[in-house]
Design a protein around this motif. Structure first.
Motif, PDB file in Angstrom:
ATOM      1  N   UNK B  95       0.748  -1.137   0.018  1.00  0.00           N
ATOM      2  CA  UNK B  95       0.139  -0.018   0.005  1.00  0.00           C
ATOM      3  C   UNK B  95       0.973   1.140   0.036  1.00  0.00           C
ATOM      4  N   UNK B  97       4.001   1.645  -0.691  1.00  0.00           N
ATOM      5  CA  UNK B  97       4.902   1.928  -2.135  1.00  0.00           C
ATOM      6  C   UNK B  97       3.927   2.090  -3.482  1.00  0.00           C
ATOM      7  N   UNK B  99       0.976   3.772  -3.187  1.00  0.00           N
ATOM      8  CA  UNK B  99       0.851   5.438  -2.911  1.00  0.00           C
ATOM      9  C   UNK B  99       1.831   6.227  -3.656  1.00  0.00           C
ATOM     10  N   UNK B 103       1.130   7.924  -6.842  1.00  0.00           N
ATOM     11  CA  UNK B 103       0.489   9.124  -6.748  1.00  0.00           C
ATOM     12  C   UNK B 103       2.031  10.214  -6.496  1.00  0.00           C
ATOM     13  N   UNK B 105       3.705  10.892  -4.275  1.00  0.00           N
ATOM     14  CA  UNK B 105       3.729  11.529  -2.629  1.00  0.00           C
ATOM     15  C   UNK B 105       4.164  10.676  -1.846  1.00  0.00           C
ATOM     16  N   UNK B 106       4.921  11.037  -0.739  1.00  0.00           N
ATOM     17  CA  UNK B 106       5.317  10.241   0.290  1.00  0.00           C
ATOM     18  C   UNK B 106       4.173   9.924   1.347  1.00  0.00           C
ATOM     19  N   UNK B 107       3.601   8.926   1.463  1.00  0.00           N
ATOM     20  CA  UNK B 107       2.504   8.528   2.476  1.00  0.00           C
ATOM     21  C   UNK B 107       3.164   8.537   4.012  1.00  0.00           C
ATOM     22  N   UNK B 108       2.500   9.598   4.506  1.00  0.00           N
ATOM     23  CA  UNK B 108       2.716   9.476   5.826  1.00  0.00           C
ATOM     24  C   UNK B 108       2.670   8.206   6.534  1.00  0.00           C
ATOM     25  N   UNK B 158      -8.590   0.896  -4.539  1.00  0.00           N
ATOM     26  CA  UNK B 158      -8.098   2.225  -4.218  1.00  0.00           C
ATOM     27  C   UNK B 158      -8.965   3.368  -4.830  1.00  0.00           C
ATOM     28  N   UNK B 159     -10.279   3.233  -4.300  1.00  0.00           N
ATOM     29  CA  UNK B 159     -11.303   4.102  -4.503  1.00  0.00           C
ATOM     30  C   UNK B 159     -11.549   4.959  -3.086  1.00  0.00           C
ATOM     31  N   UNK B 160     -11.968   6.422  -3.356  1.00  0.00           N
ATOM     32  CA  UNK B 160     -12.551   6.948  -2.249  1.00  0.00           C
ATOM     33  C   UNK B 160     -13.878   6.556  -2.091  1.00  0.00           C
TER      34      UNK B 160
END
Lengths: 211, 194
Positions: B95, B97, B99, B103, B105-108, B158-160
């Motif tokens: 998950x 990697x 993202x 995306x 962006x670095x996932x927090x 990976x849906x909102x």
């Protein structure tokens, strides 16, 4: 430290585990989990759901050479990635947003300061510094706002929020948070709406200036 | 003379740690390449299917699979079988990697808990976790099909919630409550195991 009483709700934790939470909220969740054993366990159970689903996923065959290519990479030198550990009151996810440095505080007036960590169309995350006894600059909640206390505490009509507590505000929340006596209150605040205030201004003037 | 009566209880079939956990611990403690190869054989095709479910093309999905498995190899020291099942731990890496790469962006991610250097492996706790994983899988299978589909979509697609609502034509409130219902039930099943 007093016990954490305001946690991340389950559906938000599930969205974080599933990777669907917008970045500013993911930062708050990751920071809260860094401070809260209960929520770390909850997150673990949602990861277990993800793991179970992964195991049940239908296979899709990988290319023949993927494995040999990967095995050949195992001894390749590793480029160390920067690791941002917790520092002082700031958990790792906040230190990462700060790139390991100190917050760059900008004054908003009345002793209140903010340090913007990230700002995109999808929302923003920032640190807020509120002196004891001072009200959080007045702002309306356009969308969802999560506020995680990192130092000190604040109180509003809904209760008291100490270190590790998360307040969840939406359009329906009308409140006036005030930093409690003692240390200045420092919070991580994330919203999915544009920032509504950049300078301190009395409530009555806000609609005029559309801040 | 009848069959000999032994004073000892017949040894129970000792519960076994799951094969995946055994492999991952061997990778962690012994840098065991054969065990890593077995992990790859088991997880790589599942990871590829999992990642493609979110609309990623086959080629990029393989890149991510390679990245995830390389991360498994490099970060194996962080794996603690007392706190996570192998599949949950690998899911979490996948998950993150996915993202980070898709995306950009670095996932927090939360701070890692400090490893307790004195702690001995506690086989019973590791087994308890493994059994929980098995029970969770059967709990997932027992969900109503529509509940399970929602959870799968939320996790794999990976849906909102908003996107789920659009894709399935269900009102958002229904989607949210279904996801919550399904997860609550899962969580209760999990809690009942503790």
């Amino acid at each position: 430290m007093s016990a954490i009483t305001h946690h991340i709700p389950n559906d938000m934790m599930a969205a974080y585990a599933a990777g669907t939470l917008p970045h500013p909220f993911a930062m708050v969740v990751a920071a809260h989990v860094s401070l809260c054993e209960d929520c770390r366990a909850t997150l673990g159970s949602y990861h277990a759901v993800g793991g179970a689903l992964l195991e049940q996923t239908a296979d899709v065959a990988v290319s023949n050479d993927l494995k040999s290519n990967l095995m050949a990479l195992l001894d390749a030198p590793v480029q160390p990635e920067p690791v941002y550990d917790a520092q002082g009151i700031y958990p790792g996810p906040v230190m990462e947003a700060l790139k390991g440095g100190a917050p760059r505080w900008r004054t908003l007036g009345m002793g209140v300061k903010q340090s913007i960590l990230s700002e995109t169309d999808g929302g923003s995350a920032r640190l807020l510094y509120i002196p004891a006894g001072q009200a959080v600059p007045d702002h309306s909640h356009n969308g969802l706002e999560l506020t995680l206390v990192l130092q000190g505490s604040f109180s509003d009509e809904t209760g008291r929020f100490g270190v590790g507590d998360v307040e969840i505000g939406d359009e329906d929340l009308e409140h006036t948070p005030i930093a409690d006596a003692g240390d200045a209150c420092i919070c991580l605040a994330a919203t999915d709406a544009p920032l509504r205030f950049n300078a301190f201004m009395p409530r009555l003037l806000q609609p005029l200036f559309r801040i | 003379m009848g069959p000999p009566k032994t004073g000892r209880a017949v040894p129970q079939q000792a519960p076994q740690m799951s094969q995946m956990t055994v492999w991952l611990v061997a990778v962690r403690d012994e840098r065991d390449r054969d065990a890593f190869g077995s992990l790859f054989d088991y997880f790589a095709p599942r990871l590829k299917g999992f990642i493609m479910r979110s609309g990623t093309g086959a080629a990029q999905a393989e890149e991510i699979v390679q990245d995830v498995m390389l991360t498994v190899w490099r970060k194996a020291t962080m794996f603690d079988p007392h706190r996570a099942q192998a599949s949950a731990w690998i899911y979490q890496i996948a998950r993150n990697r996915q993202i980070d790469i898709i995306r950009k962006e670095n996932r927090p991610v939360p701070d890692e808990l400090a490893q307790d250097p004195c702690s001995e492996p506690d086989a019973s706790q590791i087994l308890a976790f493994d059994q929980e994983a098995e029970q969770l899988k059967s709990a997932l299978d027992q969900l109503q099909p529509d509940q399970k589909e929602m959870i799968e979509k939320a996790y794999m697609g990976d849906l909102t919630h908003q996107e789920i609502s659009v894709q399935t034509g269900l009102p958002l409130g229904t989607v949210k409550s279904r996801i919550r219902l399904g997860l609550n039930r899962l969580r209760k099943e999990l809690k009942g195991l503790r």
